[in-house]
Scaffold this active site. Structure first.
Site, short mmCIF file in Angstrom:
data_model
loop_
_atom_site.label_atom_id
_atom_site.label_comp_id
_atom_site.label_asym_id
_atom_site.label_seq_id
_atom_site.Cartn_x
_atom_site.Cartn_y
_atom_site.Cartn_z
N ARG A 93 16.88 8.19 13.80
CA ARG A 93 17.32 6.79 13.54
C ARG A 93 16.57 5.76 14.38
NH1 ARG A 93 22.60 8.99 12.78
NH2 ARG A 93 22.85 9.23 10.53
N LYS A 115 5.99 -4.75 10.32
CA LYS A 115 6.13 -4.21 8.96
C LYS A 115 5.52 -2.82 8.97
CE LYS A 115 5.91 -7.98 5.64
NZ LYS A 115 5.09 -8.47 4.51
N GLU A 123 -8.55 -11.00 6.70
CA GLU A 123 -7.17 -11.36 7.09
C GLU A 123 -7.18 -12.55 8.06
OE1 GLU A 123 -4.59 -9.86 5.59
OE2 GLU A 123 -4.90 -7.69 5.43
N LYS A 175 0.14 -15.35 13.68
CA LYS A 175 1.05 -14.35 13.09
C LYS A 175 2.33 -14.22 13.92
CE LYS A 175 1.74 -10.07 10.82
NZ LYS A 175 1.26 -8.82 10.29
N GLU A 201 10.85 -11.92 6.34
CA GLU A 201 10.16 -12.51 5.19
C GLU A 201 11.09 -13.14 4.17
OE1 GLU A 201 6.55 -10.40 3.99
OE2 GLU A 201 6.98 -11.04 1.95
N ARG A 248 7.04 -16.35 6.20
CA ARG A 248 6.22 -15.15 6.40
C ARG A 248 5.54 -14.69 5.11
NH1 ARG A 248 7.43 -9.58 9.91
NH2 ARG A 248 5.37 -8.72 9.51
N ASN A 295 1.09 -13.09 2.71
CA ASN A 295 0.73 -12.28 1.55
C ASN A 295 -0.25 -12.99 0.62
OD1 ASN A 295 2.41 -10.03 2.10
ND2 ASN A 295 4.17 -11.31 1.56
N HIS A 333 -2.62 -11.09 -1.55
CA HIS A 333 -2.17 -9.71 -1.62
C HIS A 333 -1.55 -9.32 -2.96
CE1 HIS A 333 -3.04 -9.89 2.61
NE2 HIS A 333 -2.69 -8.63 2.79
N HIS A 386 -3.36 -6.18 -3.97
CA HIS A 386 -2.74 -4.84 -4.00
C HIS A 386 -3.02 -4.13 -5.33
CE1 HIS A 386 0.45 -5.64 -0.61
NE2 HIS A 386 -0.75 -5.33 -0.15
N HIS A 405 -8.87 -2.40 2.10
CA HIS A 405 -7.74 -3.34 1.97
C HIS A 405 -8.22 -4.79 2.14
CE1 HIS A 405 -3.76 -5.06 2.30
NE2 HIS A 405 -4.13 -5.63 3.44
N1 LIG Z 1 1.94 -4.01 8.62
C1 LIG Z 1 1.27 -5.10 8.38
O1 LIG Z 1 1.73 -6.20 8.64
C2 LIG Z 1 -0.10 -4.99 7.77
C3 LIG Z 1 -0.93 -6.11 7.71
C4 LIG Z 1 -2.20 -5.97 7.20
C5 LIG Z 1 -2.63 -4.73 6.74
N2 LIG Z 1 -1.79 -3.67 6.79
C6 LIG Z 1 -2.23 -2.35 6.33
O2 LIG Z 1 -3.34 -1.95 7.11
C7 LIG Z 1 -4.11 -1.01 6.35
C8 LIG Z 1 -5.57 -1.30 6.53
O3 LIG Z 1 -5.91 -1.15 7.89
P1 LIG Z 1 -7.41 -0.92 8.37
O4 LIG Z 1 -8.29 -1.85 7.66
O5 LIG Z 1 -7.38 -0.90 9.83
O6 LIG Z 1 -7.77 0.52 7.76
P2 LIG Z 1 -7.77 2.00 8.39
O7 LIG Z 1 -6.63 2.21 9.26
O8 LIG Z 1 -7.97 2.92 7.23
O9 LIG Z 1 -9.09 2.02 9.29
C9 LIG Z 1 -10.33 1.84 8.67
C10 LIG Z 1 -11.32 2.94 9.05
O10 LIG Z 1 -11.83 2.69 10.35
C11 LIG Z 1 -11.75 3.88 11.14
N3 LIG Z 1 -11.62 3.42 12.51
C12 LIG Z 1 -10.52 2.96 13.13
N4 LIG Z 1 -10.83 2.51 14.35
C13 LIG Z 1 -12.14 2.73 14.52
C14 LIG Z 1 -13.06 2.47 15.57
N5 LIG Z 1 -12.67 1.84 16.68
N6 LIG Z 1 -14.34 2.84 15.40
C15 LIG Z 1 -14.75 3.43 14.27
N7 LIG Z 1 -13.95 3.67 13.23
C16 LIG Z 1 -12.65 3.32 13.36
C17 LIG Z 1 -10.57 4.62 10.56
O11 LIG Z 1 -10.64 5.98 10.88
C18 LIG Z 1 -10.74 4.33 9.08
O12 LIG Z 1 -11.66 5.23 8.52
C19 LIG Z 1 -3.63 -1.13 4.93
O13 LIG Z 1 -2.91 0.02 4.59
C20 LIG Z 1 -2.74 -2.34 4.93
O14 LIG Z 1 -1.70 -2.24 3.99
C21 LIG Z 1 -0.54 -3.78 7.29
ZN LIG Z 2 -3.28 -7.33 4.36
#
Ligand SMILES: NC(=O)c1ccc[n+]([C@@H]2O[C@H](COP(=O)([O-])OP(=O)(O)OC[C@H]3O[C@@H](n4cnc5c(N)ncnc54)[C@H](O)[C@@H]3O)[C@@H](O)[C@H]2O)c1
Ligand SMILES: [Zn+2]
Length: 347
Positions: free
Chosen positions: A113, A135, A177, A216, A226, A230, A234, A237, A241, A254
């Protein structure tokens, strides 16, 4: 540069520390489970492990990629937690990009939990966006981030030096972003970005990260769950998406999908006489400066339209879009005329 941004919500209050990663005090925790992937682990885990010394430290290494942001990976984190007998005084550390932070946070929120987690983002996208605000979630065949929770970390450590190993394409996707935040909430920041150089100038990069996290954090403080402002985060997005899903989460990153999604949103805002076409071009030009794709040909408009309804912002079968009225100002539009929406999608 060392900065601390304080984020306070109804459920939690925590610091986001922007600084080179030094000592982290984890003595109060019974056990530590680090969640990461093979790429991040190979490059950076020794640095993380040198920042604390805890007898009961375990590592859960998940497969790398958005296509593994799914229930199977969550089960794998939970299984690790059970095998190592984590208890309610244990901690999960998210160590990776947004995929890892969304999943670690989700697993932390449901294990017994809810146990504490802290986030150490290693991609630009995760540093400026995903690691902040609580999130969490995973994808499934119906769409993106449709399963998840709101669950705030106990702290976030942002160390810009991790980005030195990030592939250029991933780095640029993170800038998407940053541009999103500026377009929706801060005109001066957008104007600053137009002349900044986030690739070659470290000071510019540091400022852009600080500014994005500040924007943010401010929005999350005002509207954690949200219900209002907030939703502005998006922007791009709703379209993005679907673009991501249609590419099976592997064709486009992404941030790239969001970039193309922002351009579709801008098309709609221009057609609705909300955004000046010149500003729409300015936004596209800023995206192009960092090689973020701005055009996306929708093959089947009706199918794309149907998929828009799976967006979490859609309510009672109403479509909701975040559209810029101006650079630095956005509005939520519900059910725009279908013919204009189709026209915006086909540009
Ligand atoms: N929770 C939220 O508020 C929020 C906001 C924006 C995006 N997201 C989510 O985030 C995700 C995208 O995140 P992302 O772009 O970081 O992608 P990711 O986590 O897939 O990382 C991208 C790539 O970079 C590699 N990597 C990570 N750190 C590295 C480093 N220091 N050096 C070399 N390679 C490295 C990873 O292994 C991966 O292959 C999506 O799923 C999206 O929905 C969430
Ligand atoms: Zn995003």
């Amino acid at each position: 540069m060392a900065e601390i941004i304080h984020l306070k919500t109804d459920s939690n209050s925590y610091d986001i520390i922007i600084d080179s990663l030094k000592k982290i005090d984890l003595d109060k925790y019974s056990k530590i489970l680090i969640v990461t992937n093979p790429c991040v682990s190979a490059l950076h885990i020794s640095k993380l492990l040198s920042c604390f010394n805890h007898k009961y430290t375990f590592i859960c290494t998940l497969k790398d990629g958005e296509q593994y942001k799914n229930l199977a990976s969550i089960e794998s984190i939970l299984e690790n937690a059970f095998i190592h007998k984590l208890d309610r005084k244990s901690l999960i550390i998210s160590f990776g990009g947004g995929v890892i932070s969304d999943m670690s946070g989700f697993a932390a929120s449901i294990y017994q939990r809810g146990i504490d987690f802290i986030s150490i983002p290693t991609t630009l996208l995760a540093q400026v966006d995903a690691s902040v605000g609580g999130k969490t979630g995973i994808n499934n065949s119906f769409g993106k981030n449709l399963i998840g929770t709101f669950y705030q970390p106990k702290s976030v450590y942002i160390d810009i030096d991790f980005l030195s190993t990030l592939p250029k394409r991933e780095f640029n996707a993170g800038i998407s972003e940053i541009i999103k935040m500026a377009v929706c909430f801060d005109r001066d920041f957008f104007i600053w970005l137009e002349s900044a150089d986030l690739i070659n100038n470290k000071k510019d990069l540091e400022y852009a990260i600080f500014k994005s996290v500040s924007i943010k954090a401010d929005i999350v403080c005002k509207d954690e769950k949200e219900n209002g402002i907030r939703a502005g985060l998006n922007y791009g997005h709703t379209f993005g998406h679907v673009i991501e899903l249609l590419g099976n989460y592997s064709l486009y990153l992404h941030g790239e999908s969001v970039g193309m999604g922002m351009c579709k949103a801008n098309n709609l805002a221009v057609l609705l006489n909300k955004l000046d076409i010149k500003d729409s071009i300015r936004i596209s030009n800023l995206l192009k400066k960092y090689q973020i794709p701005t055009e996306y040909k929708i093959q089947d408009l009706n199918d794309f339209y149907d998929r828009l309804f799976l967006d979490k912002k859609s309510q009672n079968n109403n479509l909701r879009f975040i559209l810029p009225n101006d650079i630095g100002d956005m509005e939520i539009i519900t059910n725009p005329p279908k013919e204009l929406l189709f026209e915006a999608m086909s540009i």
